[in-house]
Scaffold this active site. Structure first.
Site, short mmCIF file in Angstrom:
data_model
loop_
_atom_site.label_atom_id
_atom_site.label_comp_id
_atom_site.label_asym_id
_atom_site.label_seq_id
_atom_site.Cartn_x
_atom_site.Cartn_y
_atom_site.Cartn_z
N PHE A 1 0.85 -1.18 0.00
CA PHE A 1 0.00 0.00 0.00
C PHE A 1 0.89 1.24 0.00
CE2 PHE A 1 -4.48 1.31 0.90
CZ PHE A 1 -5.10 0.28 0.24
N GLN B 1 -7.34 15.02 3.56
CA GLN B 1 -6.65 14.18 2.58
C GLN B 1 -7.38 14.11 1.25
OE1 GLN B 1 -6.23 9.65 3.09
NE2 GLN B 1 -4.14 10.42 3.09
N HIS C 1 -7.49 11.93 -2.00
CA HIS C 1 -7.06 10.64 -2.54
C HIS C 1 -6.78 10.85 -4.02
CE1 HIS C 1 -6.96 6.45 -3.63
NE2 HIS C 1 -7.12 6.09 -2.39
N LEU D 1 -14.51 6.28 -5.18
CA LEU D 1 -13.10 5.94 -5.01
C LEU D 1 -12.69 4.71 -5.83
CD1 LEU D 1 -10.49 6.41 -3.24
CD2 LEU D 1 -11.32 4.49 -1.90
N GLU E 1 -6.57 2.44 -3.62
CA GLU E 1 -5.12 2.38 -3.75
C GLU E 1 -4.64 0.95 -4.04
OE1 GLU E 1 -3.30 5.20 -1.15
OE2 GLU E 1 -1.92 3.66 -0.43
N ARG F 1 -0.31 9.62 -0.39
CA ARG F 1 -1.43 10.24 -1.11
C ARG F 1 -1.26 11.74 -1.31
NH1 ARG F 1 -6.27 6.84 1.86
NH2 ARG F 1 -5.77 4.90 0.79
N HIS G 1 -11.09 12.84 0.66
CA HIS G 1 -11.28 11.46 1.08
C HIS G 1 -11.36 11.28 2.59
CE1 HIS G 1 -11.02 7.16 0.80
NE2 HIS G 1 -9.86 7.10 1.40
N ARG H 1 -2.53 10.85 6.34
CA ARG H 1 -2.74 9.47 6.76
C ARG H 1 -2.23 8.52 5.69
NH1 ARG H 1 -6.97 5.42 5.74
NH2 ARG H 1 -8.00 6.86 4.32
C1 LIG Z 1 -14.45 5.17 -0.14
C2 LIG Z 1 -13.56 5.02 1.05
C3 LIG Z 1 -12.62 4.00 1.07
C4 LIG Z 1 -11.78 3.83 2.17
N1 LIG Z 1 -10.87 2.82 2.15
C5 LIG Z 1 -10.09 2.64 3.23
C6 LIG Z 1 -9.15 1.57 3.26
O1 LIG Z 1 -9.04 0.80 2.33
N2 LIG Z 1 -8.38 1.42 4.35
C7 LIG Z 1 -8.51 2.23 5.43
O2 LIG Z 1 -7.80 2.02 6.40
N3 LIG Z 1 -9.38 3.25 5.43
C8 LIG Z 1 -10.17 3.48 4.35
N4 LIG Z 1 -11.06 4.52 4.34
C9 LIG Z 1 -11.23 5.32 5.54
C10 LIG Z 1 -12.10 4.60 6.54
O3 LIG Z 1 -13.02 3.80 5.86
C11 LIG Z 1 -12.90 5.54 7.41
O4 LIG Z 1 -12.06 6.47 7.98
C12 LIG Z 1 -13.56 4.77 8.52
O5 LIG Z 1 -14.37 3.76 7.97
C13 LIG Z 1 -14.38 5.62 9.44
O6 LIG Z 1 -15.04 4.78 10.37
P1 LIG Z 1 -15.81 5.32 11.61
O7 LIG Z 1 -16.26 4.15 12.41
O8 LIG Z 1 -14.99 6.33 12.29
O9 LIG Z 1 -17.05 6.08 11.00
P2 LIG Z 1 -18.20 5.63 9.98
O10 LIG Z 1 -18.03 4.27 9.49
O11 LIG Z 1 -18.31 6.73 9.02
O12 LIG Z 1 -19.46 5.60 10.91
C14 LIG Z 1 -20.02 6.74 11.47
C15 LIG Z 1 -21.21 6.33 12.29
O13 LIG Z 1 -21.67 7.41 13.04
C16 LIG Z 1 -23.05 7.54 12.90
N5 LIG Z 1 -23.41 8.93 13.06
C17 LIG Z 1 -22.86 10.00 12.44
N6 LIG Z 1 -23.46 11.13 12.86
C18 LIG Z 1 -24.40 10.76 13.75
C19 LIG Z 1 -25.35 11.48 14.53
N7 LIG Z 1 -25.47 12.79 14.47
N8 LIG Z 1 -26.16 10.76 15.33
C20 LIG Z 1 -26.08 9.43 15.40
N9 LIG Z 1 -25.19 8.72 14.68
C21 LIG Z 1 -24.37 9.38 13.88
C22 LIG Z 1 -23.35 7.00 11.53
O14 LIG Z 1 -24.65 6.55 11.48
C23 LIG Z 1 -22.37 5.86 11.45
O15 LIG Z 1 -22.91 4.70 12.04
C24 LIG Z 1 -11.89 4.71 3.25
C25 LIG Z 1 -12.82 5.73 3.23
C26 LIG Z 1 -13.63 5.90 2.14
C27 LIG Z 1 -14.58 7.05 2.12
#
Ligand SMILES: Cc1cc2nc3c(=O)[nH]c(=O)nc-3n(C[C@H](O)[C@H](O)[C@H](O)COP(=O)(O)OP(=O)(O)OC[C@H]3O[C@@H](n4cnc5c(N)ncnc54)[C@H](O)[C@@H]3O)c2cc1C
Ligand code: SF4
Ligand code: FES
Lengths: 586, 153, 249
Positions: free
Chosen positions: A117, A231, A233, A243, A246, A291, A359, A394
């Site tokens: 990666f 960031q 991407h 997306l 990578e 990135r 991203h 990141r």
């Molecule tokens: C397309 C894409 C691909 C990616 N690929 C990778 C990868 O390959 N490897 C990697 O390491 N990272 C990757 N990332 C980054 C990584 O996926 C994210 O940073 C990570 O999934 C975020 O997880 P989280 O649990 O913090 O939040 P999220 O999964 O975004 O969850 C947020 C949660 O909070 C809840 N929520 C939000 N606001 C409220 C509110 N006001 N009230 C109640 N609930 C709320 C939502 O309902 C949701 O359940 C990628 C990101 C994207 C966008």
């Protein structure tokens, strides 16, 4: 008004939130846990993560290497104690996930497979084809189902943190189905609401990524740290911003400009190896650079006129054709599906058009290595938090791992905190909820308003793209700050078409817009104050990194006026700041 | 650590039971549009299934005739002959021909669906469905020829 | 509604609690070749009628929240292109066989409950590796269940199923596919526990193998196949229990 009570309240049902929930039960199964999420947990944006998840597992790898890659990738802005904890805890977290059923891709001997990666010197990214986040999230969600001490509030939206006695003790939340607002009280609260990429117009982020949790904490007096680091991407599909992972480059894909040239070789990222060379793709080199540098290279190519022009703006080509159909189907089938559906090309036969796209937010709620914030009783983990292990940039595949490592950390520590504290000042908490009910009723009933949500949102997102994009300068950022301040005022004057209570998605959009304005404000104001270039924050008026002045985290505090920006030292342990070198050598 | 599954008693674990009142409302007035009684007219794939299911009506009819045959056989030679004559009557012949056609159709569709129910992998990819379907046809043809041989020899 | 060269009509089902009649609203939306139906809905919400309610999030076919009936067929609106329908009108309705909550939003409680009922988590057997080691699982073992692990819980399959239409209690395609996903996982030992649910009245034997669930599935999960396999297994388990009534497991 009746309140709901739990020992621990988790806001967010993504990877971080679900991991935290299980961690609480693992720490003490008698604690009762609530998970509030504005969408069903398996819809959380973790589901969209594609490429993979980093942890040292193979014999040729070492903790030191992963630490070095992460710190240099962060342009030395990461806290090194946190990075070290992160790297050392990562393998056990990923194995734990394996024991919970995550369908990792495998080597022929049955051990988990890893892929290279960007910015990593050794291949250490675990993956489940190119739907890693999807499998991680579903495995976690399904695992939580067996814990009955866990109560889910699906499709409930958190509106405001409730504090009393200097402690965070719950949240006022709205049940989307009925529109009623209820105080959910708890002895400890964990914020896991993910990022806020939607403040930009062109992003890989889902509609729900509006930075809610960051704004909630910010309004409760907690600082947002390093918000200027956003960031880009390098490979998103033009138009939609979807997306292309990578992993496409990790498996050997190359980036070429409109002259057919692998232009990254012109930007200090090493020499290109032929695509059939046994060493291609080479780690920390060319397409496997970090990135920030790859996205910046695109802008230079654009200036030189070396990019293609399309109906959705400029782009370059990501070419994976040489990998062949069966390999693509096996390793990156989702890339093919997405390119086919949304890019109009079959990557087996044609190169994929790509351009940089917003991203990930490196910044977030200021937390320490214990996942605790400065507000007692409030913890944060995942993309909404900033520990910081990501610093100014990141590395791909560190984020999913961060969800587990710090989600679990937050769960454990919140469990301990909850055992030592009770809920106090219930009347005060209820009256804060009443205030929130009044505020929302006013918004809903505002018949005199004349502003439309979509208009304000469009102005905000373009202001950020123009002022806080890949390259920034004082003038542009100042303008963005002014626009955001103005939008703040105008947003008081919103008019909603929808006055019903059940699933009033227009109301939720208005609330989200309000949250996003907080995020936009902290991004632009923090950026304006950082007079240097570091990682993803590149200023044409201050093109150099300035360790004397700015080897520091920015902290943005909420005030009645523009945010107050303070700074805090970065924790340096073993790796003194140095130049970031890619393309051979350290 | 306690086994989490032991902790799966009820939804009433919490003091928040009152929240459920909207979820379990007694008279649910919300609409539930479904596929309706004419679901089988919603497209060719539904229609095909409907025909497939319809074939079983004919098979059931034939079974009734068949039970009658066995009963006649039990009663005696005369009853059997009468019954055979009845079976050869034009309307019943038509029914039996249809039944035969439908049975063939049913057999073919079910044979072709077998690979769905039995999924055998060779390495990482499923073996060709022909490996599963062909033996069925062979066995079928084999058994049928034995039966035909018994009848005509 | 007149057909306009660069516009496309959308006829959208509307509902708010208490409403007793079927209501549809019609909107003209600019026609854009690379728009999906979801883009058209967003256009309506942003610029025409803010009160239209529907679910969506990822807009890339992976979160599973945007399923609706489009011209009578269950589809993910983020992957259904306007160009497939243009210039004919598009009728958008909430997913069939679910209770409607509001406009295009249906009640998912029941589905979540069904998912939960099949115990969709890894049930450990005797040979759990130590905490610092992964289970060994060869690519061939992974391939056995991989397909069934691809379900995004979009519930399109429930909307396509005539059995689910007539028998709301039917556990249904996605939940059974998920049960099979764990049953076929070399790390899992919970098959017998899950068979109880699958063999019950509302389990696999309700299915008449219409197969439309697999046709509409956007992720190639083939839940119909999972159900037939589960039938075979449950028949075998039943036969076994007849032969060995005391049934040492
Ligand atoms: C397309 C894409 C691909 C990616 N690929 C990778 C990868 O390959 N490897 C990697 O390491 N990272 C990757 N990332 C980054 C990584 O996926 C994210 O940073 C990570 O999934 C975020 O997880 P989280 O649990 O913090 O939040 P999220 O999964 O975004 O969850 C947020 C949660 O909070 C809840 N929520 C939000 N606001 C409220 C509110 N006001 N009230 C109640 N609930 C709320 C939502 O309902 C949701 O359940 C990628 C990101 C994207 C966008
Ligand atoms: S099986 Fe297919 S159609 Fe059914 S819920 Fe899963 S992904 Fe959707
Ligand atoms: S919006 Fe996520 S699947 Fe369509």
């Amino acid at each position: 008004m009746r309140s709901i009570k739990h020992d621990i309240l988790i806001i967010g049902g993504g990877g971080a939130g679900l991991r935290a929930a299980i961690a609480v039960s693992q720490e003490n199964p008698d604690l009762d846990v609530a998970v509030v999420s504005k969408v069903y947990p398996m819809r959380s944006h973790t589901v969209a993560a594609e490429g993979g998840m980093a942890a040292v597992i193979k014999p040729n790898d070492s903790f030191e290497d992963h630490i070095y890659d992460t710190v240099s990738g962060s342009d030395w802005l990461a806290d090194q104690d946190a990075v070290e904890f992160f790297v050392r805890t990562a393998p056990s977290e990923l194995i734990q996930l394996e024991h919970w059923g995550c369908p990792w891709s495998r080597e022929s001997d049955g051990s988990v497979a890893v892929r290279p990666f960007g910015g990593m010197q050794i291949e250490r990214t675990w993956f489940a084809a190119d739907k890693t986040g999807f499998h991680v999230l579903h495995s976690l969600f399904q695992t939580t189902l067996k814990y009955r001490s866990l109560q889910r509030y699906d499709e409930w939206m958190a509106l405001r943190l409730l504090t009393h006695d200097g402690r965070c003790q719950g949240v006022a939340a709205m049940e989307l189905r009925t529109g009623r607002i209820v105080p959910i009280l708890a002895k400890a609260v964990i914020m896991c609401t993910g990022g806020g990429g939607r403040v930009f117009p062109f992003t890989t982020n889902a509609a729900i990524k509006t930075g809610d949790g960051m704004a909630l904490a910010y309004r409760a007096g907690v600082a947002l740290k390093d918000m200027e680091f956003v960031q880009y991407h390098p490979t998103g599909l033009p138009g939609t911003g979807i997306l292309i992972t990578e992993a496409a480059r990790g498996e050997g894909g190359i980036l070429v400009n409109n002259k057919g040239h692998r232009y990254l070789s012109d930007y200090d990222l090493g020499k290109p190896l032929p695509i059939d060379h046994h060493d291609h793709p080479k780690n920390r080199t060319m397409e496997l650079g970090p990135r920030d540098r790859l996205s910046q290279a695109f802008i230079h190519e654009q200036t030189k006129g070396n990019v293609f022009e399309g109906p959705h703006g400029t782009y370059v080509h990501l070419d994976v054709r040489h990998l062949g159909e069966s390999y693509i189907e096996k390793k990156i089938p989702f890339v093919r599906e997405l390119s086919n559906n949304y890019g109009g090309v079959d990557p087996v036969h044609e190169p994929i058009p790509v351009r940089p796209v917003v991203h990930y937010m490196m910044g977030g709620i200021d937390t320490d290595i214990e996942a605790a914030t400065t507000l007692p009783g409030l913890y944060a983990a995942g993309e909404c938090a900033c520990v910081s292990i990501n610093g100014a940039n990141r590395l791909g595949s560190n984020s999913l791992t961060e969800l587990l490592v710090f989600g679990a950390q937050a769960g454990r520590n919140a469990a301990i905190f909850a055992q030592q504290h009770g809920i106090s000042g219930e009347n005060d908490l209820l009256s804060q909820t009443q205030d929130e009910i009044n505020r929302i009723s006013e918004l809903l009933g505002n018949r005199a308003g004349d502003e439309k949500i979509a208009d304000l949102r469009n102005i905000m997102t373009s202001a950020l793209e123009e002022g806080a994009g890949i390259y920034r300068n004082a003038e542009g950022m100042q303008k963005a700050c002014t626009t955001i301040t103005e939008l703040r005022k105008r947003s008081k004057n919103l008019k909603l078409d929808d006055t019903s209570l059940s699933y009033n998605t227009e109301l939720t959009s208005a609330i989200e817009l309000d949250f996003m304005l907080d995020i936009a404000e902290t991004v632009t104001f923090s950026a304006l104050r950082r007079k240097e270039s570091r990682g993803s924050h590149q200023r044409t008026d201050f093109p150099e990194r300035d360790d004397d002045e700015f080897l520091k985290h920015s902290l943005a505090y909420n005030t009645d006026d523009a945010p107050r920006i303070e700074h805090k030292d970065v924790v340096i342990t073993n790796l003194p700041p140095a130049k970031r070198i890619y393309g051979g050598g350290k | 650590m306690t086994d989490p599954e032991k902790r799966r008693p009820s939804h009433n674990l919490h003091s928040n039971w009152w929240l459920n009142h909207t979820r379990y409302r007694q008279r649910d007035t919300r609409p539930r549009p479904d596929l309706g009684a004419t679901w089988w007219l919603r497209g060719s794939s539904y229609f095909f299934v409907f025909i497939r299911e319809l074939t079983s009506v004919f098979i059931a009819l034939y079974l009734i005739l068949f039970i009658g045959l066995i009963a006649a056989l039990y009663i005696g030679a005369e009853a059997y002959n009468d019954y055979m004559e009845l079976l050869w009557s034009p309307p019943l012949t038509v029914i039996q021909v249809f039944t035969l056609l439908f049975a063939l159709f049913h057999t073919v569709t079910w044979f072709n669906l077998t690979p769905k129910a039995v999924r055998i992998l060779k390495g990482e990819s499923p073996i060709s469905p022909l490996f599963l379907i062909t033996p069925l046809y062979i066995v079928w043809l084999g058994v049928s020829s034995i039966v035909l041989w018994m009848i005509f020899s | 509604m007149t057909v306009d060269t660069d516009r496309i009509p959308l006829k959208i089902s509307r509902y708010t609690e208490g409403q007793t009649t079927d209501g549809y609203d019609e909107y003209m939306v600019p026609y854009n070749e690379d728009w999906v139906v979801l883009d058209a809905l967003n256009y309506i919400k942003d610029y025409v009628d803010g009160s239209l309610a529907y679910r969506w999030s990822c807009r890339m076919g992976v979160c599973g929240s945007c399923g609706m009936m489009i011209n009578g067929k269950p589809k993910l609106t983020c992957s259904a292109f306007l160009s497939e329908y243009y210039p004919d009108p598009i009728v958008v309705e909430p997913l069939a066989n679910f209770r409607v909550e509001r406009d295009l939003i249906v009640d998912m409680d029941d589905f979540i409950h069904k998912l939960d009922s099949v115990k969709p988590w890894l049930i450990e057997g005797d040979s759990v590796p130590p905490a610092n080691r992964e289970y060994k699982q060869t690519p061939a073992q992974l391939a056995k269940y991989k397909q069934y692990s691809m379900c995004i819980n979009c519930t399109l399959c429930y909307s396509a199923c005539p059995v689910a239409s007539n028998e709301p209690e039917f556990v249904g395609p996605a939940a059974i596919a998920l049960a099979q996903r764990y049953n076929l996982d070399s790390r899992d030992s919970g098959k017998e526990q899950r068979l109880d649910v699958l063999m019950a009245n509302e389990g696999v034997w309700d299915c008449t193998f219409v197969g439309e669930c697999s046709n509409v599935c956007p992720k190639g999960v083939d839940p119909a196949a999972a159900i037939q396999q589960a039938k075979l297994e449950s028949a075998l388990a039943y036969a076994k229990s007849l032969i060995m009534p005391k049934g040492n497991k």
